[in-house]
Design an enzyme around this catalytic site. Structure first.
Site, PDB file in Angstrom:
ATOM      1  N   SER A 150       2.482   6.378  -2.381  1.00 54.97           N
ATOM      2  CA  SER A 150       1.839   7.679  -2.248  1.00 54.97           C
ATOM      3  C   SER A 150       2.640   8.729  -3.030  1.00 54.97           C
ATOM      4  CB  SER A 150       1.699   8.041  -0.765  1.00 54.97           C
ATOM      5  OG  SER A 150       0.807   9.106  -0.586  1.00 54.97           O
ATOM      6  N   ASP A 311      -8.079   1.732   0.485  1.00 53.39           N
ATOM      7  CA  ASP A 311      -7.483   3.050   0.289  1.00 53.39           C
ATOM      8  C   ASP A 311      -8.508   3.957  -0.393  1.00 53.39           C
ATOM      9  OD1 ASP A 311      -6.003   5.294  -0.326  1.00 53.39           O
ATOM     10  OD2 ASP A 311      -4.397   4.237  -1.370  1.00 53.39           O
ATOM     11  N   HIS A 344      -4.994   3.836   3.213  1.00 49.98           N
ATOM     12  CA  HIS A 344      -3.865   4.322   2.419  1.00 49.98           C
ATOM     13  C   HIS A 344      -2.526   3.898   3.014  1.00 49.98           C
ATOM     14  CE1 HIS A 344      -1.823   6.887  -0.440  1.00 49.98           C
ATOM     15  NE2 HIS A 344      -1.220   7.542   0.535  1.00 49.98           N
TER      16      HIS A 344
END
Length: 365
Positions: A150, A311, A344
């Site tokens: 991320s 995701d 995610h």
């Protein structure tokens, strides 16, 4: 897992850094932790970059009595992916955060008051530029790898493009070359939640704004999950204590979001949340370049990318866009699309799906 007791560390640099905004920030304090030992020529260091609201407490515990270890403890330790018998693993908190590195909750030495909204807007590139100071301080010329997911993946991309001679590789998980309009929109709604909390007081609060930050975190938390994972965990179940037709009765998923949102208020500063969300929205690996091709031209180290099928915050097509450009440029790049229902957060929750692949990648260096 990492079985040692960890000693949190910090260092303050009197050096000012010029930010992407043109503003100057300094002095800068960085909080960090290390696991394993540097070898004689300091060539065995790995830097792990944390995500949005993460911190430097990657693994281990601060005392034997502590119940919960660091956030990625499962991959750190003897014989694990980040093998502390082989590597010195470093994790540093980013500037703008509230976990020991300089951020809006800290005292501005020039005024003697909290920075609050006088803190300059920062970018991911600024975060990495600050971390370069730490790596220089530790006497490390070149990192074995920078690994992160991320916002941590964005930091890894910045190392690869802005400091290509300082890394031997990078591992990028669940990230984006530039967040989409949808991702920015979701952060915008989270910001509104905070701005509309009267206790926020335009950043001049004395006590963390409770309701605004909890709601903002709840919005963000939805983006970390997936429809499949939420259905499996909560379905359409009502909480046991509430009647189906009670006006304020809650579904299990509502109670979960409320619980996590209000717990978050106790551990994270609201202004830091806003500043880091802004850094995410502003992120563009091609910042200052005409194209992705130009941005990736300086890359010298092999890069390994991971995306996860469920995701929807940073979907796999965004990773594939970067991989295709790197392949076109003749760069050494490896890509894995991992089947996952965790959304995610898969990069945090399903380390077993990618750890063997990362280990093989590092072993081949």
């Amino acid at each position: 897992m990492y079985t040692g007791i960890v000693e949190p560390q910090s260092i303050t640099f009197d050096t000012d850094i010029r930010l992407e905004s043109g503003r100057i920030l300094g002095p800068i304090t960085l909080a960090y932790e290390t696991y394993g030992e540097l070898n004689a020529d300091r060539s065995n260091a790995i830097l792990v970059a944390h995500a949005w609201t993460g911190n430097a407490h990657l693994a281990g515990k601060y005392s034997e009595e502590e119940q919960k270890p660091g956030w990625w403890d499962a991959i750190v330790g003897s014989g694990r992916l980040l093998d502390t018998d082989r590597y010195c693993v470093i994790c540093a908190n980013v500037i703008g955060s509230c976990y020991g590195s300089t951020g809006p909750a800290d005292i501005n030495p020039k005024t003697g008051k909290r920075y609050n909204l006088s803190f300059p807007v920062i970018t991911v590139r600024d975060m990495v530029r600050a971390h370069v100071l730490l790596i220089d301080h530790l006497g490390i010329d070149r990192l074995v790898t920078v690994l992160g997911g991320s916002m941590g993946g964005m930091q890894a991309l910045e190392w690869a493009t802005q400091f290509p001679d300082r890394i031997a590789s990078a591992v990028v998980l669940a990230t984006s070359p530039h967040p989409s309009a949808q991702a920015i929109a979701l952060n915008a709604v989270a910001r509104w939640a905070i701005f509309n909390d009267p206790t926020w007081k335009k950043g001049e609060y004395r006590k963390n704004p409770k309701d605004g930050l909890a709601l903002a975190r709840g919005i963000g938390h939805i983006t970390f999950l997936s429809d499949e994972s939420m259905t499996a965990k909560f379905g359409r179940r009502f909480t046991a204590r509430d009647g189906l037709f009670d006006f304020f009765g809650q579904f299990e998923v509502e109670r979960y979001l409320s619980y996590n949102g209000y717990n978050f208020v106790d551990r994270f500063d609201t202004n830091s949340f806003l500043y880091l969300a802004k850094a995410l929205d502003l992120y563009d690996v091609a910042w200052g370049c005409e194209s992705l091709e130009e941005a990736f031209q300086p890359v010298a180290a092999p890069l390994q990318f991971f995306a996860f099928t469920s995701d929807w915050l940073y979907p796999h097509n965004q990773t594939e866009e970067m991989v295709l450009v790197l392949e076109k440029l003749g760069k050494r790049v490896e890509y894995h699309l991992i089947e996952s229902s965790y959304g995610h957060d898969a990069f945090l929750l399903e380390h077993e799906t990618f750890a063997p692949l990362v280990k093989g990648f590092l072993d081949r260096l």
